[in-house]
Design a protein around this motif. Structure first.
Motif, PDB file in Angstrom:
ATOM      1  N   TYR A   1     -28.173 -11.197  40.598  1.00  0.00           N
ATOM      2  CA  TYR A   1     -28.920 -10.083  41.198  1.00  0.00           C
ATOM      3  C   TYR A   1     -30.330  -9.993  40.611  1.00  0.00           C
ATOM      4  O   TYR A   1     -31.261  -9.595  41.280  1.00  0.00           O
ATOM      5  CB  TYR A   1     -28.155  -8.786  40.958  1.00  0.00           C
TER       6      TYR A   1
ATOM      7  N   SER B   1     -20.510  -8.661  36.938  1.00  0.00           N
ATOM      8  CA  SER B   1     -19.859  -7.560  37.618  1.00  0.00           C
ATOM      9  C   SER B   1     -18.576  -7.178  36.895  1.00  0.00           C
ATOM     10  O   SER B   1     -17.799  -8.034  36.490  1.00  0.00           O
ATOM     11  CB  SER B   1     -19.560  -7.969  39.069  1.00  0.00           C
TER      12      SER B   1
ATOM     13  N   GLN C   1     -24.006  -5.225  38.204  1.00  0.00           N
ATOM     14  CA  GLN C   1     -24.502  -6.330  39.019  1.00  0.00           C
ATOM     15  C   GLN C   1     -24.213  -7.654  38.308  1.00  0.00           C
ATOM     16  O   GLN C   1     -24.195  -7.728  37.090  1.00  0.00           O
ATOM     17  CB  GLN C   1     -26.017  -6.207  39.227  1.00  0.00           C
ATOM     18  N   SER C   2     -24.069  -8.680  39.096  1.00  0.00           N
ATOM     19  CA  SER C   2     -23.933 -10.007  38.498  1.00  0.00           C
ATOM     20  C   SER C   2     -25.318 -10.471  38.061  1.00  0.00           C
ATOM     21  O   SER C   2     -26.342  -9.955  38.528  1.00  0.00           O
ATOM     22  CB  SER C   2     -23.337 -10.993  39.511  1.00  0.00           C
TER      23      SER C   2
END
Length: 162
Positions: free
Chosen positions: A14, A2, A10-11
Motif C-alpha cells: 500500500y 495486514s 495495510q500491507s
C-alpha cells in the motif's frame, strides 16, 4: 502487513506507490540537492535556515529572532524592503512640552510614518502629537500637558530602503 496492527492494517505494498495515491509528486531531496548550500544559523543571519527546494532557496522560516529584539521592542525587515520598528522610550520634555526620540536602528533610506502614544498610565497628560516628518534617525513630538517632565512614549515606525 495486514492484521499485524502496524501501518493502519495495510500491507506494505500500500505504501510503495504514494505518488499515485496523492495525485502529485512530493518534494524530493536527492543526491544533487545534498550538495546545495544550506545557510547556517551561525553564519550571522538571524532566523532558522531553510534548505533549498529543487535548486531554489526559498528563504528563511519566520522566527521571533527575525524581529531583531525582545517582543516589546525591536525591528524587522521584510524581503520587499519594508522595515518596521517599535519601542517604548522614556524621555524628558522641555518647557514647551517638546521632545525627540532617536530610533535604536536608523532607517537606511526613508521613515514613512510614526505612530506614538503616552505609555504611562500614571501621567495625567495623555495627549501626544508627532509633528513634522520623521527622519531616518528619529522623530519629534509634543505632549501639551506634560512640560518639563519625563514621559513614556510607546511608538511604532515604518519605512523602507529605497
Amino acid at each position: 502487513g495486514s492484521g499485524s496492527g502496524l501501518l493502519d492494517g495495510q500491507s506494505g505494498a500500500y505504501y510503495t506507490d504514494v505518488t499515485a495515491r496523492l495525485g502529485f509528486t512530493p518534494v524530493q531531496q536527492g543526491a544533487a540537492l545534498a550538495k546545495a548550500t544550506i545557510r547556517s544559523i551561525s553564519a550571522g543571519e538571524p532566523g532558522l535556515p531553510c534548505g533549498p527546494i529543487d535548486v531554489t532557496d526559498l528563504g528563511k522560516i519566520w522566527t521571533d529572532s527575525l524581529a531583531g529584539g525582545a517582543p516589546a521592542s525591536g525591528w524587522v525587515k521584510f524581503p520587499n524592503g519594508l522595515i518596521l520598528q517599535t519601542d517604548s522610550s522614556v524621555v524628558s520634555t522641555n518647557v514647551s512640552a517638546d521632545a525627540s526620540i532617536t530610533f535604536p536602528t536608523s532607517f537606511p533610506s526613508v521613515c514613512s510614518s510614526v505612530t506614538a502614544c503616552i505609555g504611562d498610565a500614571t501621567l495625567s497628560a495623555t495627549d501626544l502629537k508627532v509633528y513634522a516628518s520623521p527622519s531616518t534617525t528619529g522623530f519629534s513630538f509634543r505632549s501639551p500637558r506634560a512640560p518639563s517632565t519625563s514621559v513614556r512614549v510607546d511608538w511604532f515606525a515604518w519605512g523602507y530602503r529605497s
